[in-house]
Design a protein around this motif. Structure first.
Motif, PDB file in Angstrom:
ATOM      1  N   MET A   1      38.354  34.824  42.584  1.00  0.00           N
ATOM      2  CA  MET A   1      37.891  34.476  41.268  1.00  0.00           C
ATOM      3  C   MET A   1      38.359  35.549  40.281  1.00  0.00           C
ATOM      4  N   LEU A   2      38.813  35.111  39.143  1.00  0.00           N
ATOM      5  CA  LEU A   2      39.335  35.999  38.118  1.00  0.00           C
ATOM      6  C   LEU A   2      38.180  36.537  37.278  1.00  0.00           C
ATOM      7  N   GLY A   3      37.940  37.837  37.423  1.00  0.00           N
ATOM      8  CA  GLY A   3      36.858  38.456  36.672  1.00  0.00           C
ATOM      9  C   GLY A   3      37.381  39.463  35.677  1.00  0.00           C
ATOM     10  N   LEU A   4      36.466  40.089  34.991  1.00  0.00           N
ATOM     11  CA  LEU A   4      36.824  41.080  33.993  1.00  0.00           C
ATOM     12  C   LEU A   4      37.484  42.292  34.633  1.00  0.00           C
ATOM     13  N   GLY A   5      37.014  42.692  35.801  1.00  0.00           N
ATOM     14  CA  GLY A   5      37.613  43.830  36.504  1.00  0.00           C
ATOM     15  C   GLY A   5      39.062  43.576  36.880  1.00  0.00           C
ATOM     16  N   THR A   6      39.351  42.380  37.337  1.00  0.00           N
ATOM     17  CA  THR A   6      40.720  42.021  37.700  1.00  0.00           C
ATOM     18  C   THR A   6      41.634  42.044  36.485  1.00  0.00           C
ATOM     19  N   ILE A   7      41.140  41.555  35.362  1.00  0.00           N
ATOM     20  CA  ILE A   7      41.934  41.564  34.144  1.00  0.00           C
ATOM     21  C   ILE A   7      42.189  42.997  33.685  1.00  0.00           C
ATOM     22  N   LEU A   8      41.171  43.866  33.770  1.00  0.00           N
ATOM     23  CA  LEU A   8      41.338  45.262  33.377  1.00  0.00           C
ATOM     24  C   LEU A   8      42.324  45.985  34.286  1.00  0.00           C
ATOM     25  N   TYR A   9      42.226  45.771  35.605  1.00  0.00           N
ATOM     26  CA  TYR A   9      43.163  46.395  36.543  1.00  0.00           C
ATOM     27  C   TYR A   9      44.592  45.920  36.296  1.00  0.00           C
ATOM     28  N   THR A  10      44.759  44.633  36.049  1.00  0.00           N
ATOM     29  CA  THR A  10      46.089  44.086  35.789  1.00  0.00           C
ATOM     30  C   THR A  10      46.679  44.664  34.513  1.00  0.00           C
ATOM     31  N   THR A  11      45.864  44.763  33.475  1.00  0.00           N
ATOM     32  CA  THR A  11      46.323  45.345  32.215  1.00  0.00           C
ATOM     33  C   THR A  11      46.703  46.805  32.397  1.00  0.00           C
ATOM     34  N   LEU A  12      45.884  47.560  33.125  1.00  0.00           N
ATOM     35  CA  LEU A  12      46.181  48.962  33.374  1.00  0.00           C
ATOM     36  C   LEU A  12      47.477  49.127  34.163  1.00  0.00           C
ATOM     37  N   LEU A  13      47.683  48.312  35.174  1.00  0.00           N
ATOM     38  CA  LEU A  13      48.919  48.390  35.953  1.00  0.00           C
ATOM     39  C   LEU A  13      50.139  48.024  35.104  1.00  0.00           C
ATOM     40  N   PHE A  14      50.005  47.044  34.237  1.00  0.00           N
ATOM     41  CA  PHE A  14      51.109  46.636  33.378  1.00  0.00           C
ATOM     42  C   PHE A  14      51.469  47.747  32.381  1.00  0.00           C
ATOM     43  N   ILE A  15      50.453  48.375  31.792  1.00  0.00           N
ATOM     44  CA  ILE A  15      50.710  49.473  30.854  1.00  0.00           C
ATOM     45  C   ILE A  15      51.322  50.662  31.589  1.00  0.00           C
ATOM     46  N   ASN A  16      50.859  50.941  32.813  1.00  0.00           N
ATOM     47  CA  ASN A  16      51.464  52.000  33.621  1.00  0.00           C
ATOM     48  C   ASN A  16      52.934  51.701  33.903  1.00  0.00           C
ATOM     49  N   ALA A  17      53.244  50.456  34.190  1.00  0.00           N
ATOM     50  CA  ALA A  17      54.631  50.076  34.471  1.00  0.00           C
ATOM     51  C   ALA A  17      55.512  50.290  33.245  1.00  0.00           C
ATOM     52  N   ILE A  18      55.003  49.982  32.070  1.00  0.00           N
ATOM     53  CA  ILE A  18      55.770  50.212  30.847  1.00  0.00           C
ATOM     54  C   ILE A  18      55.947  51.699  30.604  1.00  0.00           C
TER      55      ILE A  18
END
Length: 84
Positions: A1-18
């Motif tokens: 299930m897609l929760g707020l924590g998953t969205i935050l982790y995904t955003t953090l990983l994406f910003i780290n990748a950039i």
């Protein structure tokens, strides 16, 4: 299930990748370097292309979010170690 924590982790990983993209080793080879568009400190105009805007976004993330990313990553690592 897609929760707020998953969205935050995904955003953090994406910003780290950039943030870790190396301009000399990667971005300049694909033509996305700040040197390939002239002055690296000008703001994108309304006529700026999508590529120029993305190059500006990448350089802004690398400059402005360097210290906050260190702090946020440290907090997330400590959280995962303690509460896993």
């Amino acid at each position: 299930m897609l929760g707020l924590g998953t969205i935050l982790y995904t955003t953090l990983l994406f910003i780290n990748a950039i943030a870790i993209l190396n301009e000399e080793r990667f971005l300049s080879k694909v033509g996305w370097s700040t040197n390939s568009r002239g002055n690296g400190f000008d703001y994108p105009s309304n006529e700026a292309s999508v590529k120029q805007r993305l190059v500006h976004l990448i350089s802004a993330v690398r400059v402005l979010l360097r210290i906050p990313l260190i702090v946020i990553n440290t907090v997330v690592i400590i959280y995962e170690l303690l509460l896993g």
